[in-house]
Design a protein around this motif. Structure first.
Motif, PDB file in Angstrom:
ATOM      1  N   HIS A  46      13.106   5.042-108.116  1.00  0.00           N
ATOM      2  CA  HIS A  46      12.509   3.933-107.356  1.00  0.00           C
ATOM      3  C   HIS A  46      12.507   2.678-108.237  1.00  0.00           C
ATOM      4  N   PRO A  47      12.326   1.505-107.638  1.00  0.00           N
ATOM      5  CA  PRO A  47      12.509   0.267-108.416  1.00  0.00           C
ATOM      6  C   PRO A  47      11.425   0.036-109.454  1.00  0.00           C
ATOM      7  N   PRO A  48      11.797  -0.383-110.664  1.00  0.00           N
ATOM      8  CA  PRO A  48      10.796  -0.810-111.637  1.00  0.00           C
ATOM      9  C   PRO A  48      10.205  -2.159-111.227  1.00  0.00           C
ATOM     10  N   LEU A  49       9.040  -2.465-111.793  1.00  0.00           N
ATOM     11  CA  LEU A  49       8.360  -3.727-111.479  1.00  0.00           C
ATOM     12  C   LEU A  49       8.708  -4.796-112.507  1.00  0.00           C
ATOM     13  N   ALA A  50       9.007  -6.002-112.007  1.00  0.00           N
ATOM     14  CA  ALA A  50       9.382  -7.109-112.891  1.00  0.00           C
ATOM     15  C   ALA A  50       8.288  -7.391-113.912  1.00  0.00           C
ATOM     16  N   GLN A  51       7.031  -7.223-113.513  1.00  0.00           N
ATOM     17  CA  GLN A  51       5.904  -7.549-114.407  1.00  0.00           C
ATOM     18  C   GLN A  51       5.869  -6.662-115.659  1.00  0.00           C
ATOM     19  N   ASN A  52       6.587  -5.550-115.629  1.00  0.00           N
ATOM     20  CA  ASN A  52       6.587  -4.638-116.788  1.00  0.00           C
ATOM     21  C   ASN A  52       7.684  -4.948-117.803  1.00  0.00           C
ATOM     22  N   PHE A  53       8.423  -6.027-117.577  1.00  0.00           N
ATOM     23  CA  PHE A  53       9.517  -6.362-118.494  1.00  0.00           C
ATOM     24  C   PHE A  53       9.326  -7.781-119.012  1.00  0.00           C
ATOM     25  N   PRO A  54       9.769  -8.062-120.243  1.00  0.00           N
ATOM     26  CA  PRO A  54       9.640  -9.426-120.776  1.00  0.00           C
ATOM     27  C   PRO A  54      10.437 -10.422-119.926  1.00  0.00           C
ATOM     28  N   GLU A  55       9.815 -11.570-119.683  1.00  0.00           N
ATOM     29  CA  GLU A  55      10.356 -12.481-118.688  1.00  0.00           C
ATOM     30  C   GLU A  55      11.710 -13.102-119.054  1.00  0.00           C
ATOM     31  N   ILE A  56      11.883 -13.493-120.314  1.00  0.00           N
ATOM     32  CA  ILE A  56      13.101 -14.235-120.670  1.00  0.00           C
ATOM     33  C   ILE A  56      14.363 -13.380-120.499  1.00  0.00           C
ATOM     34  N   PRO A  57      14.415 -12.185-121.101  1.00  0.00           N
ATOM     35  CA  PRO A  57      15.627 -11.375-120.862  1.00  0.00           C
ATOM     36  C   PRO A  57      15.807 -10.983-119.401  1.00  0.00           C
ATOM     37  N   LEU A  58      14.702 -10.768-118.699  1.00  0.00           N
ATOM     38  CA  LEU A  58      14.809 -10.384-117.281  1.00  0.00           C
ATOM     39  C   LEU A  58      15.410 -11.523-116.456  1.00  0.00           C
ATOM     40  N   GLN A  59      14.948 -12.754-116.730  1.00  0.00           N
ATOM     41  CA  GLN A  59      15.502 -13.897-115.992  1.00  0.00           C
ATOM     42  C   GLN A  59      16.968 -14.119-116.362  1.00  0.00           C
TER      43      GLN A  59
END
Ligand SMILES: [Zn+2]
Length: 218
Positions: A46-59
């Protein structure tokens, strides 16, 4: 299998959507976040949540169209879609999930290392399509297996339009009868699986690089 035909299909796909080179050209911290997202999908289905990952690499990954983030903050990562699509994939253990496109669906048993069932509909006549697929590429009922069409490869991915809402809509399943009547690029299941595994194989290598073992689903 027609080696030339498969290679052409693979090269067209890589040109339109160079996911592997986009990810592998990133610095290691970005690659690691990407590997964590793929691992989450592999382990939890199932999908992971964006809030659990550091924002800069995720963006950064979003900018590269390596991931797609829903308004609710759910992360989709090719081949796994956080949003409902016409292609449903299940392994009999978890709630079913959705694949971004037909080529993506074929990579899932390989990433999960588990047999799956794919449910979709023929793109042209809407007849229901449902069959099982093993991770080693064997399909128990290969005779009735659908074909994969790869169309609309028009170079409009990434900044203009993410692949999931552009390119992927042109990569779909067809029933045998409809596939017979078409002249566009059509691939029988085994050829499509080859393209899929060549396209997504780097994800397995990346999981291994960060010592995230594939393993069976819990
Ligand atoms: Zn059909």
């Amino acid at each position: 299998m027609r080696q030339d035909h498969m290679e052409r299909g693979l090269q067209n796909l890589l040109r339109e959507f160079p996911l592997q080179s986009r990810v592998m050209n990133e610095p290691e911290p970005v690659q690691k976040i990407y590997a964590e997202i793929i691992r989450f999908w592999v382990l939890h289905a199932h999908p992971p949540l964006a809030q659990n990952f550091p924002e800069i690499p995720l963006q950064r990954l979003r900018m590269l169209d390596a991931v797609a983030i829903s308004p609710e903050g759910l992360i989709g990562a090719y081949p796994f879609s956080a949003k409902e699509t016409p292609i449903r994939v299940s392994n009999g253990k978890h709630q079913s999930i959705f694949a971004m496109c037909a080529i993506d669906a074929l990579a899932i048993p390989f990433l999960w290392n588990a047999p799956i069932e794919i449910e979709s509909a023929c793109h042209d006549c809407a007849v229901a399509i449902k069959w099982g697929l093993d991770p080693n590429g064997d399909s128990p009922d290969i005779i009735g297996a659908p074909y994969v069409a790869m169309g609309h490869l028009d170079g409009k991915t990434c900044a203009e339009q993410p692949a999931c809402s552009g390119l992927c809509t042109g990569i779909y399943f067809l029933c045998t009868a409809c596939a017979r009547n078409l002249t566009m690029a059509i691939y029988p299941l085994q050829e499509a699986q080859y393209i899929s595994q060549m396209f997504f194989g780097f994800q397995v290598a990346l999981l291994q690089k960060f010592q995230y073992l594939q393993g069976d689903l819990p």
